[in-house]
Scaffold this active site. Structure first.
Site, PDB file in Angstrom:
ATOM      1  N   GLN A  52      -6.676  -4.273  39.244  1.00 24.76           N
ATOM      2  CA  GLN A  52      -6.113  -4.567  40.565  1.00 24.76           C
ATOM      3  C   GLN A  52      -7.099  -4.168  41.663  1.00 24.76           C
ATOM      4  OE1 GLN A  52      -3.284  -6.271  40.991  1.00 24.76           O
ATOM      5  NE2 GLN A  52      -3.409  -6.177  43.209  1.00 24.76           N
ATOM      6  N   ASP A  80      -8.112 -13.083  35.924  1.00 25.91           N
ATOM      7  CA  ASP A  80      -8.165 -13.176  37.387  1.00 25.91           C
ATOM      8  C   ASP A  80      -9.181 -14.214  37.856  1.00 25.91           C
ATOM      9  OD1 ASP A  80      -6.470 -11.659  38.997  1.00 25.91           O
ATOM     10  OD2 ASP A  80      -7.478  -9.788  38.454  1.00 25.91           O
ATOM     11  N   LYS A  98       3.565  -7.798  38.139  1.00 28.62           N
ATOM     12  CA  LYS A  98       2.814  -8.413  37.034  1.00 28.62           C
ATOM     13  C   LYS A  98       3.346  -7.907  35.686  1.00 28.62           C
ATOM     14  CE  LYS A  98      -1.083  -9.146  40.071  1.00 28.62           C
ATOM     15  NZ  LYS A  98      -2.411  -8.785  40.570  1.00 28.62           N
TER      16      LYS A  98
END
Ligand code: GUN
Length: 362
Positions: free
Chosen positions: A175, A198, A131
């Site tokens: 994460q 997200d 990422k």
């Protein structure tokens, strides 16, 4: 039926027509399929002769698949491989539409993504690195926060609160999974929904459920984009999703329902999964079990999307689908690695741009 061994070529200008032996994909063609001669494709045909959806035969002809129109005739190449979606996306943003440049000019800075990683989970570290790399490739800023495994929930929530208030940060990603002592629900609820790239915050989840514009979880979003790019319209199709996670299965259900598909979700309590998957026009495996989907579970001509990322005994990355055998039946199939995975990063970058626009009222 016969097979063509293909090598993916990063830059056709350097392609001398030979295969170095590192063949990556085998593409089986039915006798009825038109076989596209690769040399012709690379050497004889210019971009103006070939209408390639979604990718252009340009210097970076990573993509040896898609719908090709040559002399007005459609040629179908079967394998879906989004080998460098980041490059494609970058081109979309920077070159084609000048969208990225425009945003930079309008907001006076490049979009910024904060990434929070708690602990030492090796898989999470790899995902986070890719990422960060995705941001670097697009010229976005990334702000990585590495917190120790024993960080308290309150300490993590405070980091998120600071990021919510930080003007340099357009998008925030924590994460997952998190260590057991931290409540994931509290974490995703603390991320401001306007920075929730997200799409995990309940506000975004709810908006998606009622078909409102929202941030969509990047993996399902990547699957939807892949289908769009390949002109595979889910409307009226039987879609079967194996797996009901909050990150993949459930948002995919919403996305495809919004596109008028008829959807069945299979999970650990489903009886006779095979009887259900055999009916799937589009079969999506997000179950997290290596080679769970076998040839006998797949209908002839089905589109098979593999979201799984597993390691086999030799440590090799493999998907939830037994690619080698299922590809013989599928009309389209995504490989692992190189299929859905890179699309996840691409859609994350897309969401970061959307977040930057939102923070700046564009
Ligand atoms: N863990 C597995 N997939 C994801 C994802 O898409 N986002 C985050 N934040 N964590 C994940």
């Amino acid at each position: 039926m016969f097979e063509i061994m293909m090598e993916l070529v990063n830059d056709v200008r350097n392609y001398d027509g030979t295969c170095s032996g590192t063949t990556i994909y085998k593409i089986p063609f039915e006798e009825s399929d038109v076989v596209v001669d690769l040399d012709t494709l690379f050497e004889g045909i210019t971009n103006s002769d070939v209408e390639c959806n979604p990718f252009e035969i340009k210097p970076q002809a990573y993509i040896l698949c898609g719908r090709l129109l040559i002399d007005g005739k459609e040629h179908q190449i079967k394998l879906i491989s989004m080998n460098s979606p980041i490059t494609i996306l970058k081109n979309k943003f920077m070159n084609k539409k000048g969208k990225f440049k425009e945003i930079k000019e309008k907001i006076g800075k490049v979009p910024g993504l904060a990434i929070v990683l708690v602990g030492e989970n090796p898989a999470s570290k790899i995902y986070v690195n890719s990422k960060i790399k995705g941001c670097a490739e697009l010229g976005f800023e990334s702000f990585a926060h590495y917190l120790p495994e024993n960080v308290t929930e309150e300490e993590l929530l405070n980091v998120i609160r600071e990021l919510n208030a930080d003007e340099k940060v357009d998008g925030i990603l924590v994460q997952l999974p998190l260590p057991k002592h931290i409540d994931e629900k509290k974490v995703v609820e603390t991320i401001a929904f306007s920075k929730d790239v997200d799409g995990f915050n309940p506000i975004n989840v709810g908006k998606l459920a009622i078909g409102e514009k929202s941030f969509i979880s990047c993996t399902p979003y990547g699957v939807v984009k892949m289908l769009e790019e390949y002109n595979i319209n889910p409307e009226g199709k039987n879609v079967v999703i194996i797996g009901r996670s909050n990150i993949v299965g459930k948002p995919l259900l919403q996305c495809l329902l919004n596109k008028n598909a008829t959807i069945t979700i299979c999970h650990s309590k489903t009886r006779d999964i095979k009887a259900i998957t055999k009916n799937a026009d589009i079969l999506i495996a997000a179950v997290g079990r290596p080679h769970f989907v076998t040839e006998d579970m797949v209908k002839d001509g089905a589109v098979v999307i593999d979201v799984g990322i597993n390691r086999n005994e030799e440590g090799k990355l493999i998907g939830d689908v037994d690619f080698e055998n299922v590809e013989k039946k599928a009309s389209y199939i995504t490989p692992v690695p190189g299929g859905v995975g890179p699309m996840t990063i691409a859609m994350l970058m897309n969401n970061v741009v959307e977040a930057a626009k939102m923070q700046n009222g564009i």
